[in-house]
Design a protein around this motif. Sequence first.
Motif, PDB file in Angstrom:
ATOM      1  N   LYS A   7       0.489  -1.148   0.057  1.00 49.16           N
ATOM      2  CA  LYS A   7      -0.052  -0.090   0.033  1.00 49.16           C
ATOM      3  C   LYS A   7       0.859   1.315   0.162  1.00 49.16           C
ATOM      4  O   LYS A   7       1.940   1.465   0.690  1.00 49.16           O
ATOM      5  N   LYS A   8       0.542   2.090  -0.677  1.00 51.57           N
ATOM      6  CA  LYS A   8       1.285   3.527  -0.802  1.00 51.57           C
ATOM      7  C   LYS A   8       1.017   4.154   0.352  1.00 51.57           C
ATOM      8  O   LYS A   8      -0.166   4.152   1.083  1.00 51.57           O
ATOM      9  N   LYS A   9       1.931   5.113   0.764  1.00 53.01           N
ATOM     10  CA  LYS A   9       1.940   5.926   1.852  1.00 53.01           C
ATOM     11  C   LYS A   9       1.418   7.234   1.273  1.00 53.01           C
ATOM     12  O   LYS A   9       1.488   7.690   0.097  1.00 53.01           O
ATOM     13  N   ARG A  10       0.570   7.869   2.171  1.00 51.99           N
ATOM     14  CA  ARG A  10       0.000   9.030   1.516  1.00 51.99           C
ATOM     15  C   ARG A  10       0.464  10.359   2.484  1.00 51.99           C
ATOM     16  O   ARG A  10       0.928  10.364   3.636  1.00 51.99           O
ATOM     17  N   VAL A  11       0.683  11.269   1.481  1.00 54.72           N
ATOM     18  CA  VAL A  11       0.968  12.849   1.931  1.00 54.72           C
ATOM     19  C   VAL A  11       0.061  13.443   1.428  1.00 54.72           C
ATOM     20  O   VAL A  11      -0.558  13.589   0.421  1.00 54.72           O
ATOM     21  N   VAL A  12      -0.464  14.775   2.499  1.00 54.33           N
ATOM     22  CA  VAL A  12      -1.206  15.706   2.156  1.00 54.33           C
ATOM     23  C   VAL A  12      -0.409  16.795   1.700  1.00 54.33           C
ATOM     24  O   VAL A  12       0.690  17.323   2.163  1.00 54.33           O
ATOM     25  N   TRP A  13      -0.732  17.503   0.386  1.00 53.04           N
ATOM     26  CA  TRP A  13      -0.294  18.711  -0.167  1.00 53.04           C
ATOM     27  C   TRP A  13      -1.329  19.786   0.158  1.00 53.04           C
ATOM     28  O   TRP A  13      -2.275  19.903  -0.902  1.00 53.04           O
ATOM     29  N   GLY A  14      -1.277  20.719   0.750  1.00 51.87           N
ATOM     30  CA  GLY A  14      -2.214  21.770   0.870  1.00 51.87           C
ATOM     31  C   GLY A  14      -1.778  23.046   0.258  1.00 51.87           C
ATOM     32  O   GLY A  14      -0.573  23.197   0.234  1.00 51.87           O
ATOM     33  N   ILE A  15      -2.710  23.467  -0.485  1.00 51.02           N
ATOM     34  CA  ILE A  15      -2.439  24.490  -1.155  1.00 51.02           C
ATOM     35  C   ILE A  15      -3.486  25.911  -0.576  1.00 51.02           C
ATOM     36  O   ILE A  15      -4.570  25.401  -0.744  1.00 51.02           O
ATOM     37  N   THR A  16      -2.838  26.959  -0.318  1.00 50.86           N
ATOM     38  CA  THR A  16      -3.628  28.013   0.178  1.00 50.86           C
ATOM     39  C   THR A  16      -3.804  29.069  -0.852  1.00 50.86           C
ATOM     40  O   THR A  16      -3.266  28.797  -2.045  1.00 50.86           O
ATOM     41  N   GLY A  17      -4.353  30.192  -0.507  1.00 47.52           N
ATOM     42  CA  GLY A  17      -4.365  31.295  -1.285  1.00 47.52           C
ATOM     43  C   GLY A  17      -3.025  32.284  -1.813  1.00 47.52           C
ATOM     44  O   GLY A  17      -3.340  33.335  -2.300  1.00 47.52           O
ATOM     45  N   SER A  18      -2.070  31.697  -1.806  1.00 47.84           N
ATOM     46  CA  SER A  18      -0.815  32.587  -2.018  1.00 47.84           C
ATOM     47  C   SER A  18      -0.284  31.951  -3.257  1.00 47.84           C
ATOM     48  O   SER A  18      -0.141  30.904  -3.594  1.00 47.84           O
ATOM     49  N   GLY A  19      -0.129  33.053  -4.299  1.00 44.80           N
ATOM     50  CA  GLY A  19       0.346  33.007  -5.421  1.00 44.80           C
ATOM     51  C   GLY A  19       1.956  32.793  -5.523  1.00 44.80           C
ATOM     52  O   GLY A  19       2.552  32.427  -6.469  1.00 44.80           O
ATOM     53  N   ASP A  20       2.626  33.046  -4.365  1.00 41.94           N
ATOM     54  CA  ASP A  20       3.977  33.550  -4.550  1.00 41.94           C
ATOM     55  C   ASP A  20       4.590  32.049  -4.728  1.00 41.94           C
ATOM     56  O   ASP A  20       4.504  31.122  -3.579  1.00 41.94           O
ATOM     57  N   ARG A  21       5.430  31.834  -5.652  1.00 37.41           N
ATOM     58  CA  ARG A  21       6.083  30.558  -5.875  1.00 37.41           C
ATOM     59  C   ARG A  21       5.111  29.198  -6.266  1.00 37.41           C
ATOM     60  O   ARG A  21       5.428  28.101  -5.910  1.00 37.41           O
ATOM     61  N   ILE A  22       3.874  29.406  -6.478  1.00 35.84           N
ATOM     62  CA  ILE A  22       3.003  28.483  -6.642  1.00 35.84           C
ATOM     63  C   ILE A  22       3.402  27.673  -7.877  1.00 35.84           C
ATOM     64  O   ILE A  22       3.225  26.438  -7.766  1.00 35.84           O
ATOM     65  N   ARG A  23       3.946  28.335  -8.993  1.00 32.14           N
ATOM     66  CA  ARG A  23       4.309  27.548 -10.037  1.00 32.14           C
ATOM     67  C   ARG A  23       5.435  26.634  -9.846  1.00 32.14           C
ATOM     68  O   ARG A  23       5.697  25.354 -10.155  1.00 32.14           O
ATOM     69  N   GLU A  24       6.470  27.203  -9.132  1.00 31.58           N
ATOM     70  CA  GLU A  24       7.622  26.632  -8.658  1.00 31.58           C
ATOM     71  C   GLU A  24       7.252  25.390  -7.668  1.00 31.58           C
ATOM     72  O   GLU A  24       8.047  24.179  -7.747  1.00 31.58           O
ATOM     73  N   THR A  25       6.499  25.628  -6.912  1.00 28.61           N
ATOM     74  CA  THR A  25       6.111  24.549  -5.841  1.00 28.61           C
ATOM     75  C   THR A  25       5.317  23.401  -6.801  1.00 28.61           C
ATOM     76  O   THR A  25       5.711  22.313  -6.471  1.00 28.61           O
ATOM     77  N   ALA A  26       4.591  23.871  -7.587  1.00 29.07           N
ATOM     78  CA  ALA A  26       3.820  22.675  -8.248  1.00 29.07           C
ATOM     79  C   ALA A  26       4.733  22.044  -9.149  1.00 29.07           C
ATOM     80  O   ALA A  26       4.604  20.604  -9.257  1.00 29.07           O
ATOM     81  N   ALA A  27       5.833  22.555  -9.784  1.00 30.14           N
ATOM     82  CA  ALA A  27       6.745  21.678 -10.518  1.00 30.14           C
ATOM     83  C   ALA A  27       7.639  20.853  -9.636  1.00 30.14           C
ATOM     84  O   ALA A  27       7.945  19.711 -10.106  1.00 30.14           O
ATOM     85  N   VAL A  28       7.896  21.181  -8.407  1.00 33.02           N
ATOM     86  CA  VAL A  28       8.719  20.384  -7.444  1.00 33.02           C
ATOM     87  C   VAL A  28       7.812  19.359  -7.130  1.00 33.02           C
ATOM     88  O   VAL A  28       8.362  17.962  -6.853  1.00 33.02           O
ATOM     89  N   MET A  29       6.479  19.398  -6.987  1.00 31.48           N
ATOM     90  CA  MET A  29       5.446  18.304  -6.411  1.00 31.48           C
ATOM     91  C   MET A  29       5.221  17.297  -7.419  1.00 31.48           C
ATOM     92  O   MET A  29       5.058  16.190  -7.306  1.00 31.48           O
ATOM     93  N   LYS A  30       5.257  17.847  -8.655  1.00 30.55           N
ATOM     94  CA  LYS A  30       4.940  16.937  -9.850  1.00 30.55           C
ATOM     95  C   LYS A  30       6.244  16.112 -10.290  1.00 30.55           C
ATOM     96  O   LYS A  30       6.617  14.834 -10.130  1.00 30.55           O
ATOM     97  N   GLU A  31       7.573  16.470  -9.596  1.00 34.31           N
ATOM     98  CA  GLU A  31       8.656  15.998  -9.591  1.00 34.31           C
ATOM     99  C   GLU A  31       8.886  14.928  -8.453  1.00 34.31           C
ATOM    100  O   GLU A  31       9.171  13.471  -8.758  1.00 34.31           O
ATOM    101  N   MET A  32       8.137  15.254  -7.428  1.00 34.03           N
ATOM    102  CA  MET A  32       8.106  14.240  -6.397  1.00 34.03           C
ATOM    103  C   MET A  32       7.066  13.088  -6.525  1.00 34.03           C
ATOM    104  O   MET A  32       7.206  12.007  -6.287  1.00 34.03           O
ATOM    105  N   ARG A  33       6.186  13.468  -7.223  1.00 34.13           N
ATOM    106  CA  ARG A  33       5.397  12.516  -7.694  1.00 34.13           C
ATOM    107  C   ARG A  33       5.582  11.597  -8.535  1.00 34.13           C
ATOM    108  O   ARG A  33       5.489  10.272  -8.414  1.00 34.13           O
TER     109      ARG A  33
END
Length: 190
Positions: A7-33
Amino acid sequence: MTEKRPKKKRVVWGITGSGDRIRETAAVMKEMRRKYDDEVEIRVYISKAGDQVVKYYKLFPELEEEFDKIWVEANANAPFLAGQVQMGRFELILIAPATSNTVAKISLRIADTMLTNAAIMSQKVMLPLYIMPSDFQEGEVVTTLPDGRDLTLVIRKEDVEHVKRLAAMEGVTMLERPEDIPKIFERHFG
């Protein structure tokens, strides 16, 4: 007889209303996935304000394509993320980027949104909580608007005080930038 996959382990990625570095964060999270796909399932939880920001930055289709499980907040208990945290369904919570509002609420123990409720519950059950605040240190910062233009913001000492207060809490780790995220995955799933 077919071999049962662990069974895969689960991680919560929470996204709030900040646009600061949102694109960079999404890119890193895609890489982690992609890197940890065999062993980790990243579940994306988006606050109401985060939903607006993700759409404003035109990231929602990209997130839907990359991540299997995405939920958008209806209220502080819907989806019932805090209950899942309490029941031990996750290995960690990462809130990135986190608005100064989210950071202040968690530091003051105000659990009136899906992500603040889950973050405070994570502390109660000793689940590791990682937060990348948009207002990390005092002074001017330059962030990128959805149209690519730069925007200079002045981070106030009052916002940084909440970051420091939260950083001093047991089980909480503050991240300065998206490039810090891979270290979390290495530490937990290495």
